[in-house]
Design a protein around this motif. Structure first.
Motif, PDB file in Angstrom:
ATOM      1  N   THR A 103       0.879  -1.157   0.000  1.00 25.18           N
ATOM      2  CA  THR A 103       0.000   0.000   0.000  1.00 25.18           C
ATOM      3  C   THR A 103       0.917   1.206   0.000  1.00 25.18           C
ATOM      4  OG1 THR A 103      -1.695  -1.181   1.240  1.00 25.18           O
ATOM      5  CG2 THR A 103      -1.844   1.219   1.189  1.00 25.18           C
ATOM      6  N   HIS A 105       2.013   5.303  -2.107  1.00 26.03           N
ATOM      7  CA  HIS A 105       1.591   6.439  -2.924  1.00 26.03           C
ATOM      8  C   HIS A 105       2.757   6.912  -3.775  1.00 26.03           C
ATOM      9  CE1 HIS A 105       3.054   8.166   0.933  1.00 26.03           C
ATOM     10  NE2 HIS A 105       3.604   9.079   0.151  1.00 26.03           N
ATOM     11  N   LEU A 184      -1.245   4.297 -16.981  1.00 26.80           N
ATOM     12  CA  LEU A 184      -2.095   4.308 -15.808  1.00 26.80           C
ATOM     13  C   LEU A 184      -2.290   5.706 -15.245  1.00 26.80           C
ATOM     14  CD1 LEU A 184      -0.560   1.180 -14.048  1.00 26.80           C
ATOM     15  CD2 LEU A 184      -2.704   1.295 -15.286  1.00 26.80           C
ATOM     16  N   LEU A 186      -0.343   7.542 -13.420  1.00 26.35           N
ATOM     17  CA  LEU A 186      -0.002   7.470 -12.002  1.00 26.35           C
ATOM     18  C   LEU A 186       0.638   8.785 -11.580  1.00 26.35           C
ATOM     19  CD1 LEU A 186       1.374   3.822 -11.945  1.00 26.35           C
ATOM     20  CD2 LEU A 186      -0.915   4.630 -11.396  1.00 26.35           C
ATOM     21  N   THR A 190      -0.995   9.777  -5.907  1.00 29.81           N
ATOM     22  CA  THR A 190      -1.990   8.719  -6.099  1.00 29.81           C
ATOM     23  C   THR A 190      -1.677   7.539  -5.190  1.00 29.81           C
ATOM     24  OG1 THR A 190      -2.265   9.365  -8.413  1.00 29.81           O
ATOM     25  CG2 THR A 190      -3.061   7.182  -7.775  1.00 29.81           C
ATOM     26  N   ARG A 191      -2.679   7.086  -4.438  1.00 30.63           N
ATOM     27  CA  ARG A 191      -2.505   5.940  -3.550  1.00 30.63           C
ATOM     28  C   ARG A 191      -2.810   4.660  -4.322  1.00 30.63           C
ATOM     29  NH1 ARG A 191      -5.550   5.126   0.521  1.00 30.63           N
ATOM     30  NH2 ARG A 191      -3.948   4.258   1.887  1.00 30.63           N
ATOM     31  N   LEU A 192      -1.984   3.620  -4.086  1.00 36.21           N
ATOM     32  CA  LEU A 192      -2.071   2.394  -4.857  1.00 36.21           C
ATOM     33  C   LEU A 192      -1.955   1.174  -3.946  1.00 36.21           C
ATOM     34  CD1 LEU A 192       0.530   3.397  -7.602  1.00 36.21           C
ATOM     35  CD2 LEU A 192      -1.961   3.536  -7.857  1.00 36.21           C
ATOM     36  N   ARG A 193      -2.549   0.082  -4.401  1.00 37.77           N
ATOM     37  CA  ARG A 193      -2.267  -1.232  -3.828  1.00 37.77           C
ATOM     38  C   ARG A 193      -1.595  -2.040  -4.940  1.00 37.77           C
ATOM     39  NH1 ARG A 193      -6.958  -2.593  -1.904  1.00 37.77           N
ATOM     40  NH2 ARG A 193      -6.473  -1.936   0.231  1.00 37.77           N
ATOM     41  N   ILE A 194      -0.394  -2.547  -4.665  1.00 30.73           N
ATOM     42  CA  ILE A 194       0.439  -3.127  -5.716  1.00 30.73           C
ATOM     43  C   ILE A 194       0.910  -4.514  -5.290  1.00 30.73           C
ATOM     44  CG2 ILE A 194       2.467  -2.770  -7.179  1.00 30.73           C
ATOM     45  CD1 ILE A 194       2.439   0.168  -6.039  1.00 30.73           C
ATOM     46  N   ILE A 232      -1.991  -3.633 -10.262  1.00 25.19           N
ATOM     47  CA  ILE A 232      -1.996  -2.341  -9.575  1.00 25.19           C
ATOM     48  C   ILE A 232      -3.439  -1.865  -9.458  1.00 25.19           C
ATOM     49  CG2 ILE A 232      -1.265   0.070  -9.691  1.00 25.19           C
ATOM     50  CD1 ILE A 232       1.221  -0.827 -11.128  1.00 25.19           C
ATOM     51  N   GLU A 233      -3.821  -1.512  -8.248  1.00 27.06           N
ATOM     52  CA  GLU A 233      -5.189  -1.057  -7.966  1.00 27.06           C
ATOM     53  C   GLU A 233      -5.135   0.339  -7.354  1.00 27.06           C
ATOM     54  OE1 GLU A 233      -8.813  -2.131  -4.841  1.00 27.06           O
ATOM     55  OE2 GLU A 233      -7.086  -3.478  -5.051  1.00 27.06           O
ATOM     56  N   ARG A 234      -5.939   1.230  -7.877  1.00 27.55           N
ATOM     57  CA  ARG A 234      -6.031   2.573  -7.316  1.00 27.55           C
ATOM     58  C   ARG A 234      -6.805   2.541  -5.999  1.00 27.55           C
ATOM     59  NH1 ARG A 234      -5.163   6.960 -10.562  1.00 27.55           N
ATOM     60  NH2 ARG A 234      -4.611   6.508 -12.713  1.00 27.55           N
TER      61      ARG A 234
END
Length: 889
Positions: A103, A105, A184, A186, A190-194, A232-234
């Motif tokens: 998790t 950014h 993407l 990015l 931007t916060r991401l789950r990777i 990758i999920e926003r």
């Protein structure tokens, strides 16, 4: 003509030098911080006490206090808080190739690039908030440089992607694949789950290698990572600085505007020169600018900002804007430009110096550029002490020092009085306010004007000679400053880049004036482009014309070759200590006598040029042990490169490393790793290069090695070179090298060592699909000590070797420790005492294999590995073998 030969006071310059010396000392001699604090206080008190009694002693104590303050500051800055250290330790434990969930950014944006015909790649930096692995979660704050891969169905997809944030779909559809793409989007914050795999950065562990780990650490990066785009999920929300977010948006928007206004071939150069964005520059372009001595215009530097600031100030003054307001506006715009560019210390240094200079100008005080240099350097070094050790800071500081401390005082005494004497030529009374020689010069010009007025009129007859002379003076000053810069920067160019440019003077004569046109024209074009594309067209055309002139000059001079070798620059080894001391002494002497007698000034400048010639053309003494045979395995990752030095000092390089084509990387191991190591050893010439077989991890770096070290011979095992080997053999022929094909049974003495070729077989047809079977295997012997070099030999080649019953104390293990080589029969026949495996960390092949390591251990062989020890040297003296590990962290 009289001049003040006493140099102006420049306390801030000397303070900056003392502070820099303190930083250098503090980085090498650790002491408790309290000791430095006590020492600083004591020296300051002592300086205050002696200020009214012995001024010279007070000055010396003050400079000493600056030295101690520098040592204190760099050591305090190196002491990081416990929490970040714990976070770094945690993420390093997880950086073992396992898949983890981050998790995080975004803290640095990137642009996507083609990574092959069916994939694109984008590099971004993220700061983690949480890491999860195997059901456990940790709150971790650390920087990760993440490479994102995305597969595409066909190459045309790139042409339909939006070039960057800020362009709509219709604009994106008209761009080419050379245009930046953001799959993407990015953006910063931007916060991401990777889902990603992490691994630690690793230096090539050779003396003189670039400290990549330190570079990443200085930029807040703890580990490297890779992820697929579909992993990758926003996440909702924003993390980071709103100010930085706005800066990145402005930066990306300007990049998009540049690619909208200029064609793709010009836009990549405009990105770099105007905005400091180097994402789209090809490595070949960088090399051409480096060769021609004009790399400073390719990246946003202090010169770019200075040109832009001058254009702004001059334009405002033409509109009769008050000098104070014009200066303030120029400083504000300059700092705004530095903020948007965001390329780091070089531009901020220039902006700070500009503010100091214009501030002094407004206060009608002496405009001492050396004090401005000192103030800017102190500001930057206090903010970032480690900037002192970067090539960027050193080159920028020294370049401005040469101009302000040496060139300016000399020009003030020579050309400047005559340039000022061209003012108000029609006013005879002004002759009383200039030196006698200048007054005579003005009289001569009026006499010439009197002759010319019969043909072209009185007014033009007076103006034309003045213009021609002003142009001649400016041209002469440009030649002098360019030559002085090339001589003064020779040491740093040789030390950091192993280059001695020969085309710098003619290249800069064309490039610098064109850059003075390009910077304001391109800035005007971008600004007008936001109003109307049509309105921006004239400025786009002017800047494009200047850019074509710059690129053409660089291509012509940077690519100039003679007899197969580049004449634009000379590649030189690491300067010796004597060269370093002589260059620094020559620079100091030139500054100290620049305002004194003409004889002393001329002698100091001649000495500076003499030292530059010494650095460029006199070879350094190689760091070799004569009378013994050396075999060093250079750390080139997953590949081979071995330096073999004979007892008589003949240098042979067996293979030069390289990267496989599927990596789609323009990183040149021959240039960046192998050459760097050889230059660090003081080696600037090779006698022989050997390509054991035509695999990329053995021959990929050879073109750069041949170009840099001009070997006399090339040894091969292939009768008819094809594929990647063919252009290297053609390069060798163009360079006048002797190309020899070696086969089983060939033996000869060379440089005091005896060589025996064991494979490939003389009856063997080389050039088969199994190129490892064509590998050149040989021994090098000095009296009773022998080294066996197997390259990538596999079972067929090893059976041939075993049949010849060689013995060797030292074994270069075959094929990076693959299970297909280093058989028990070979070890039983050769009886090695030492072995070395050239292998890459965390390689995808699983080398070295466990069974190979077990066989070596059972045979009682002491084994070294380049992935663990880095470069390993072995010295064979005829009786014994002595290993020497140069472990570089």
């Amino acid at each position: 003509m009289t001049h003040d030969r006493k140099p102006p006071r420049q306390p801030l310059f000397w303070a900056a030098l003392a502070f820099s010396l303190g930083l250098w000392m503090g980085a090498r001699a650790w002491r408790p911080p309290s000791w430095w604090v006590i020492a600083v206080v004591a020296f300051v008190v002592a300086a205050s006490w002696f200020l009214s009694k012995r001024a010279w002693l007070a000055k010396a104590l003050s400079l000493s206090a600056w030295i101690l303050l520098g040592a204190f500051l760099i050591q305090v800055r190196d002491q990081r808080p416990d929490k970040p250290q714990q976070d770094d330790a945690r993420i390093l434990v997880l950086a073992d190739g396992r898949e983890v969930t981050l998790t995080a950014h975004v803290i640095r944006e990137g642009y996507a690039q083609a990574a092959g015909p069916l994939s694109i790649r984008e590099s971004i930096d993220v700061e983690t908030e949480e890491i999860a692995s195997q059901g456990e979660r940790w709150s971790v704050r650390a920087g990760v440089r993440l490479t994102i891969y995305e597969k595409v169905e066909n190459p045309e997809v790139l042409e339909r992607r939006a070039p960057s944030p800020g362009l709509d779909a219709t604009e994106g559809a008209s761009r080419t694949a050379e245009t930046p793409v953001a799959p993407l989007a990015l953006t910063y914050g931007t916060r991401l789950r990777i889902r990603a795999k992490l691994h630690p950065a690793r230096n090539y562990r050779n003396p003189g290698a670039f400290d990549y780990e330190g570079y990443l650490r200085d930029n807040g990066i703890s580990v490297l990572g890779s992820a697929e785009a579909n992993n990758i999920e926003r996440l909702p929300g924003f993390a980071g600085s709103r100010i930085e977010f706005r800066r990145t948006r402005v930066h990306a928007n300007i990049v998009a505007k540049i690619h909208q206004l200029w064609p793709a071939s010009e836009a990549s150069l405009m990105d770099a020169m105007v905005l400091g964005e180097e994402s789209f520059l090809r490595n070949a372009t960088r090399i051409e600018y480096q060769r021609s001595g004009t790399y400073h215009v390719l990246v946003v530097s202090g010169m770019n900002l200075s040109i832009l600031a001058f254009a702004i100030f001059w334009t405002l003054r033409q509109f009769r804007v008050d000098p104070a307001l014009a200066a303030i506006a120029t400083v504000v715009v300059s700092f705004g430009y530095a903020f948007v560019v965001g390329v780091g210390p070089p531009v901020w240094r220039a902006a700070l110096m500009l503010a100091i200079y214009l501030g002094a100008r407004l206060l009608y005080r002496e405009r001492n550029i050396m004090n401005a240099i000192g103030a800017a350097a102190l500001g930057v070094l206090i903010a970032d002490p480690h900037a002192l050790f970067s090539a960027s800071f050193q080159l920028t500081f020294l370049a401005v020092f040469i101009i302000g401390g040496i060139a300016s005082p000399i020009l003030e005494r020579t050309t400047l009085p005559y340039a000022r004497g061209l003012r108000l030529l029609q006013v005879a009374s002004y002759d009383l306010h200039v030196a006698p020689a200048v007054a005579q010069f003005r009289l001569d010009l009026r006499l010439i004007a009197g002759r010319l007025k019969r043909f072209i009129g009185k007014r033009l007859g007076l103006v034309l000679p003045a213009i021609l002379i002003r142009v001649a003076i400016g041209f002469g000053e440009l030649i002098f400053i360019s030559a002085l810069m090339q001589a003064g920067l020779a040491l740093l160019m040789a030390y950091h880049f192993h280059r001695a440019t020969t085309m710098g003077i003619p290249a800069n004569l064309a490039v610098i004036p064109l850059t003075q046109v390009l910077m304001p024209a391109s800035a005007a074009a971008v600004g007008l482009g936001y109003i109307s594309t049509a309105l921006a067209k004239p400025a786009v055309w002017i800047s494009g014309f200047a850019l074509e002139g710059i690129a053409g000059t660089v291509h012509f001079l940077g690519g100039a070759h003679l007899a197969g070798a580049s004449v634009a620059d000379l590649r030189v080894a690491m300067p010796s200590l004597a060269m370093i001391l002589a260059s620094n002494a020559a620079l100091a002497l030139a500054m100290l006598v620049a305002r004194r007698t003409r004889t002393a000034t001329f002698a100091s400048v001649a000495l500076l040029f003499g030292v530059a010639v010494w650095i460029a053309f006199v070879p350094s003494r190689p760091h070799l042990r004569f009378g013994v045979m050396e075999m060093t395995t250079i750390d080139v990752g997953q590949g081979d490169s071995i330096l073999l030095v004979t007892p008589e000092g003949r240098a042979l390089l067996i293979d030069a490393g390289g990267l496989p084509q599927w990596m789609h990387s323009d990183f040149d191991l021959g240039e960046q790793v192998v050459s760097s190591y050889l230059w660090n050893r003081g080696i600037d010439h090779l006698d022989v290069v050997v390509i054991t077989h035509p695999h990329a991890d053995h021959l990929g770096g050879m073109p750069a090695v041949i170009a840099n070290f001009h070997p006399r011979e090339l040894w091969l095992s292939i009768d008819k070179p094809v594929g990647a080997l063919a252009p290297i053999v053609a390069q060798a022929h163009r360079a006048g090298m002797k190309v020899s094909v070696k086969k089983e049974g060939d033996q000869f003495d060379y440089g005091g060592a005896h060589f025996l070729m064991l494979a490939p077989g003389r009856d063997q047809t080389t050039g088969s699909m199994r190129q490892n079977d064509d590998c050149l295997v040989f021994t090098a012997t000095l009296a009773g000590t022998t080294a066996l070099l197997e390259g990538d030999a596999e079972r067929p080649a090893e059976r041939r070797v075993v049949g010849q019953h060689p013995e060797a104390m030292l074994l270069k293990v075959a094929h990076h420790g693959s299970a297909s080589g280093t058989s028990a029969d070979l070890l039983a026949t050769v009886h090695p005492r030492y072995a070395v495996i050239s292998v890459g960390t965390r390689n995808v092949y699983g080398h070295p294999r466990r069974e190979v390591l077990e066989r070596l251990q059972q045979a009682g062989v002491k084994t070294y590995r380049t992935d663990e020890e880095g470069a390993v040297s072995f010295y064979l003296d005829g009786k014994s073998v002595t290993p020497d590990v140069a472990l570089i962290h």
